[in-house]
Structures are given as structure tokens and as C-alpha cells.
Scaffold this active site. Structure first.
Site, PDB file in Angstrom:
ATOM      1  CB  CYS A 162      -0.829   0.024   1.103  1.00  0.00           C
ATOM      2  SG  CYS A 162      -2.096  -1.460   1.258  1.00  0.00           S
TER       3      CYS A 162
ATOM      4  CG  HIS B 140      -2.825   3.464   2.713  1.00  0.00           C
ATOM      5  ND1 HIS B 140      -3.562   3.115   1.363  1.00  0.00           N
ATOM      6  CD2 HIS B 140      -2.989   2.148   3.589  1.00  0.00           C
ATOM      7  CE1 HIS B 140      -3.645   1.814   1.578  1.00  0.00           C
ATOM      8  NE2 HIS B 140      -3.556   1.423   2.613  1.00  0.00           N
TER       9      HIS B 140
ATOM     10  CG  ASN C 219      -6.531  -0.690   1.901  1.00  0.00           C
ATOM     11  OD1 ASN C 219      -5.914  -0.420   0.907  1.00  0.00           O
ATOM     12  ND2 ASN C 219      -5.865  -1.180   2.975  1.00  0.00           N
TER      13      ASN C 219
HETATM   14  N1  COA Z   1     -18.291  -6.908  11.148  1.00  0.00           N
HETATM   15  C1  COA Z   1     -18.732  -7.344  12.174  1.00  0.00           C
HETATM   16  N2  COA Z   1     -17.977  -7.548  13.420  1.00  0.00           N
HETATM   17  C2  COA Z   1     -16.674  -7.596  13.090  1.00  0.00           C
HETATM   18  C3  COA Z   1     -16.064  -7.656  11.868  1.00  0.00           C
HETATM   19  C4  COA Z   1     -17.203  -7.043  10.794  1.00  0.00           C
HETATM   20  N3  COA Z   1     -16.646  -7.005   9.536  1.00  0.00           N
HETATM   21  N4  COA Z   1     -14.816  -7.670  11.746  1.00  0.00           N
HETATM   22  C5  COA Z   1     -14.335  -8.319  12.918  1.00  0.00           C
HETATM   23  N5  COA Z   1     -15.470  -8.258  13.829  1.00  0.00           N
HETATM   24  C6  COA Z   1     -15.662  -8.600  15.131  1.00  0.00           C
HETATM   25  C7  COA Z   1     -14.304  -9.379  15.780  1.00  0.00           C
HETATM   26  O1  COA Z   1     -14.887 -10.725  15.343  1.00  0.00           O
HETATM   27  C8  COA Z   1     -14.507  -9.231  17.138  1.00  0.00           C
HETATM   28  O2  COA Z   1     -15.493 -10.099  17.679  1.00  0.00           O
HETATM   29  P1  COA Z   1     -15.181 -10.432  19.094  1.00  0.00           P
HETATM   30  O3  COA Z   1     -15.254  -9.438  20.115  1.00  0.00           O
HETATM   31  O4  COA Z   1     -16.738 -11.398  19.246  1.00  0.00           O
HETATM   32  O5  COA Z   1     -14.192 -11.277  19.042  1.00  0.00           O
HETATM   33  C9  COA Z   1     -14.940  -7.418  17.158  1.00  0.00           C
HETATM   34  O6  COA Z   1     -15.561  -7.346  15.804  1.00  0.00           O
HETATM   35  C10 COA Z   1     -13.740  -6.747  17.436  1.00  0.00           C
HETATM   36  O7  COA Z   1     -12.705  -7.099  16.633  1.00  0.00           O
HETATM   37  P2  COA Z   1     -11.453  -6.273  16.427  1.00  0.00           P
HETATM   38  O8  COA Z   1     -10.508  -6.968  15.588  1.00  0.00           O
HETATM   39  O9  COA Z   1     -10.837  -5.729  17.725  1.00  0.00           O
HETATM   40  O10 COA Z   1     -12.168  -4.912  15.823  1.00  0.00           O
HETATM   41  P3  COA Z   1     -11.353  -3.696  15.381  1.00  0.00           P
HETATM   42  O11 COA Z   1     -11.918  -2.350  15.880  1.00  0.00           O
HETATM   43  O12 COA Z   1      -9.917  -3.752  15.395  1.00  0.00           O
HETATM   44  O13 COA Z   1     -11.731  -3.634  13.789  1.00  0.00           O
HETATM   45  C11 COA Z   1     -10.386  -3.953  11.845  1.00  0.00           C
HETATM   46  C12 COA Z   1     -11.095  -4.430  12.988  1.00  0.00           C
HETATM   47  C13 COA Z   1      -9.931  -4.956  10.710  1.00  0.00           C
HETATM   48  C14 COA Z   1     -11.200  -3.056  10.993  1.00  0.00           C
HETATM   49  C15 COA Z   1      -9.314  -3.055  12.193  1.00  0.00           C
HETATM   50  O14 COA Z   1      -8.466  -3.881  13.244  1.00  0.00           O
HETATM   51  C16 COA Z   1      -8.413  -2.403  11.162  1.00  0.00           C
HETATM   52  O15 COA Z   1      -8.874  -1.646  10.451  1.00  0.00           O
HETATM   53  N6  COA Z   1      -7.069  -2.780  11.268  1.00  0.00           N
HETATM   54  C17 COA Z   1      -6.172  -2.514  10.190  1.00  0.00           C
HETATM   55  C18 COA Z   1      -6.298  -3.224   9.053  1.00  0.00           C
HETATM   56  C19 COA Z   1      -5.763  -2.535   7.631  1.00  0.00           C
HETATM   57  O16 COA Z   1      -5.824  -1.234   7.662  1.00  0.00           O
HETATM   58  N7  COA Z   1      -5.046  -3.250   6.896  1.00  0.00           N
HETATM   59  C20 COA Z   1      -4.769  -3.001   5.623  1.00  0.00           C
HETATM   60  C21 COA Z   1      -3.231  -2.360   5.727  1.00  0.00           C
HETATM   61  S1  COA Z   1      -2.496  -1.500   4.463  1.00  0.00           S
END
Ligand code: COA
Length: 311
Positions: A109, A233, A263
Site C-alpha cells: 500500500c 493511505h 482500501n
Molecule cells: N463485522 C462485524 N464484526 C466484526 C467484523 C465485521 N466485518 N470484523 C471483525 N468483527 C468483530 C470481531 O470478530 C470481534 O468480535 P469478538 O469481540 O466477538 O471477537 C470484534 O468485531 C472486534 O474485533 P477487532 O479486531 O477488535 O475490531 P477492530 O475495531 O480492531 O476492527 C479492523 C477490525 C480490521 C477493522 C481493524 O483492526 C483495522 O482496520 N485494522 C487495520 C487493517 C488495515 O488497515 N489493513 C490494511 C493495511 S494496508
């Protein structure tokens, strides 16, 4: 000594749009959760790197008023080349009728900023015109059963023509970084699907963006107060908000397309930049801060002075 400046730009998104509500029919998620936790509402899917790059590249060249023979090098930033080989850049080079070298660059990215810095070095080294494209088709690599990743990504391309013409350098400061120790938190094996530790990527991304931005601004001898617009980004609005807070920036200075593109990896920064240009948010002489992070973990930032030719 003449330097490189951006003289043409364009983007391309595949036609097919996937909404959050449509995703909620595939995995256990909701429009509300995706918008609140990521800032994304829709994304474009079913693109290919070569098609999207060809469209964006052709339009950017037309805008710059340059012919195929005028381009001295094609740099294609992508981590999702259509084939293992040849490089997608070679296919795009043929599609556009270019008669120059063509290479793929994979910095995930961060690829567009890596490409911009690299293109400027080629120009300083003697080339007259470089076509730089950031393009990724992530939809084929998505595990549609994994709600932690399938809601995040989309396909797209953005292209710029960089010409040797400016009296003053438009690239004022930059930073390129990689932390390969974190390669295991976001990856896609050959023939596999995207695997991600979302929380760890989030945590590191905020720090990487802050660090890259600070180093680029320091090299440019500017502060965040001097920056007219930041083009971050587009991965998660909360990552952007957190890094902006650490940098003392307010969100009204962010170029944003995340809500409608998701993204798009190496395409996200040119997509957001061109959107801001089209919206009249970038004026002649403005200082822009481009800052990205991605798998690797790569990170990159560039401070540029906007000095495109008047139209
Ligand atoms: N819909 C509903 N619930 C979801 C979900 C979705 N699409 N994705 C994850 N969850 C759930 C998880 O399973 C978890 O449930 P649990 O508490 O029962 O285990 C809960 O939401 C919280 O998960 P968590 O991973 O703590 O959520 P978060 O707030 O960190 O959000 C992301 C998850 C992936 C959106 C976030 O971590 C993120 O954006 N990370 C960076 C990813 C990124 O930028 N990648 C590319 C880099 S170039």
C-alpha cells in the site's frame, strides 16, 4: 537544474460496486459496523491491474498532452500483478503503445509514494518523462468468508505523468521505510488469500504513518502547519484520525475517498489526490503530504509542492 513535476493525472475504478449491505448477506456483519469501525460504505471490485492501469495511464497521458513515444519509463506500483510474470507493467506498456522500459514495484500500500520518489530520482538522473501508476486488484485475493478482511478492500488505479520541467524541485522531502519483522501480520501467499492481524496492523500503521510523515516534513524543513492537504493511505478512517492526532493535524486537511473505494492499496493515494484536485482543494504552490503504510510493513511519505502547469 530541471526537476520533475506532475503534469497529468487520472484514475480508474472498475464498474462493479459492492455495498456494505451486500457484504452483510455474505458474512456476519452490518453496514453500521463497517462504517463505524472503518469509514467504508462501498468499494469497486472485479478489476484487473492491467486493465485499470491502462485506462488510468492513457487518460493521464492525454491530460499531460504527451505521446506514447515521449514516455521514457513506466513504473507500476502494485502488489497484485495479474500474473506471476510477466510484470503487469509490460502488458500495460504494450497496451499504451509505449516504447520504453517498464517495471512493477511492490511496496504494497506504500507503493505509489515509493514510486513517486523513485520516478523523481530517474528524472533527476536524466529521463524526461516517467509514467507512474499505482494499481491494485485486491478483490480476487479476498477470503469472502473472513469478515475481518473482506469488508476492507477494493480495486482501483491512479496514474500520474511526471515530466522534467520544473525550475524548483517539487519533491521537497521524503521517507521510505520497511520493517520486515512484521511481514507476518499482513500477507498473501502465492495462490492464497489475504491473511491479517487487524489490531496489530492498526497499531503499527498509526506509528508508521506518524514516523514517515515527521521524517519527510523534517527533510523538507516544514511543519504540519505548512501542509495545505494531507493525502493519507485510505485503509481505515480511524487509523488516519489517530495518526493525524499525533501529528497535530485536523481531519479537514485530509483527502478522503475511503468511504466509496475501500482500501485500494497502491491506488489509494492517487485516487484521493485526484479527487481533491477535482474538488478544487489543491491550489498552485500548495504543499501536500502524501503518507502511506502497508504490508511489509512498508511505510512512505513525501512532501511535494503542487506546481502542475496551468490549464
Ligand atoms: N463485522 C462485524 N464484526 C466484526 C467484523 C465485521 N466485518 N470484523 C471483525 N468483527 C468483530 C470481531 O470478530 C470481534 O468480535 P469478538 O469481540 O466477538 O471477537 C470484534 O468485531 C472486534 O474485533 P477487532 O479486531 O477488535 O475490531 P477492530 O475495531 O480492531 O476492527 C479492523 C477490525 C480490521 C477493522 C481493524 O483492526 C483495522 O482496520 N485494522 C487495520 C487493517 C488495515 O488497515 N489493513 C490494511 C493495511 S494496508
Amino acid at each position: 537544474m530541471p526537476h520533475g513535476r506532475i503534469t497529468g493525472w487520472a484514475t480508474h475504478l472498475p464498474e462493479k460496486v459492492l455495498t456494505n449491505d451486500e457484504l452483510a448477506k455474505i458474512v456476519d456483519t452490518s453496514d453500521e459496523w463497517i462504517r463505524e469501525r472503518t469509514g467504508i460504505s462501498t468499494r469497486h471490485v472485479d478489476g484487473t491491474v492491467t486493465e485499470m492501469s491502462t485506462e488510468a495511464g492513457r487518460s493521464a497521458m492525454a491530460m499531460a498532452g504527451v505521446a506514447a513515444d515521449d514516455i521514457d519509463l513506466l513504473l507500476l506500483a502494485s502488489c497484485t500483478s495479474d500474473q506471476q510474470f510477466p510484470a503487469s507493467a509490460s502488458v500495460v506498456q504494450h497496451n499504451l503503445g509505449l516504447t520504453c522500459g517498464a517495471i512493477d514495484m511492490n511496496a504494497a500500500c506504500s507503493g505509489f509514494v515509493y514510486g513517486l520518489v523513485t520516478a523523481m530520482q530517474y528524472i533527476d538522473g536524466g529521463l524526461d518523462r516517467v509514467l507512474l501508476i499505482g494499481s491494485d486488484a485486491l478483490s480476487p485475493l479476498i477470503d469472502w468468508a473472513d469478515r475481518g478482511t473482506c469488508v476492507l478492500f477494493g480495486d482501483g488505479a491512479g496514474a500520474v505523468v511526471i515530466e522534467r520541467s520544473a525550475e524548483e524541485p517539487s519533491l521537497l522531502g521524503w521517507d521510505l521505510m520497511s520493517d520486515g519483522s512484521a511481514a507476518g501480520i499482513l500477507y498473501c501467499d502465492h495462490g492464497g488469500k489475504i491473511v491479517m492481524n487487524g489490531q496489530e496492523v492498526f497499531r503499527r500503521a498509526v506509528l508508521a504513518m506518524e514516523s514517515a510523515a515527521r521524517k519527510a516534513m523534517e527533510q523538507a524543513a516544514v511543519t504540519s502547519d505548512d501542509i495545505a492537504l494531507v493525502v493519507p493511505h485510505q485503509a481505515n478512517v480511524r487509523i488516519i484520525e489517530a495518526s493525524f492526532k499525533r501529528l497535530g493535524l485536523t481531519m479537514d486537511r485530509a483527502a478522503m475517498v475511503l468511504h466509496r473505494t475501500g482500501n485500494t492499496s497502491a491506488a489509494s493515494i492517487p485516487l484521493a489526490m485526484v479527487d481533491a484536485i477535482d474538488a478544487g482543494r489543491i491550489q498552485q504552490g500548495d504543499l501536500l503530504l502524501l503518507v502511506g503504510f502497508g504490508a511489509g510493513m512498508s511505510s512512505a511519505a513525501a512532501v511535494i509542492r503542487w506546481d502542475a502547469p496551468a490549464r
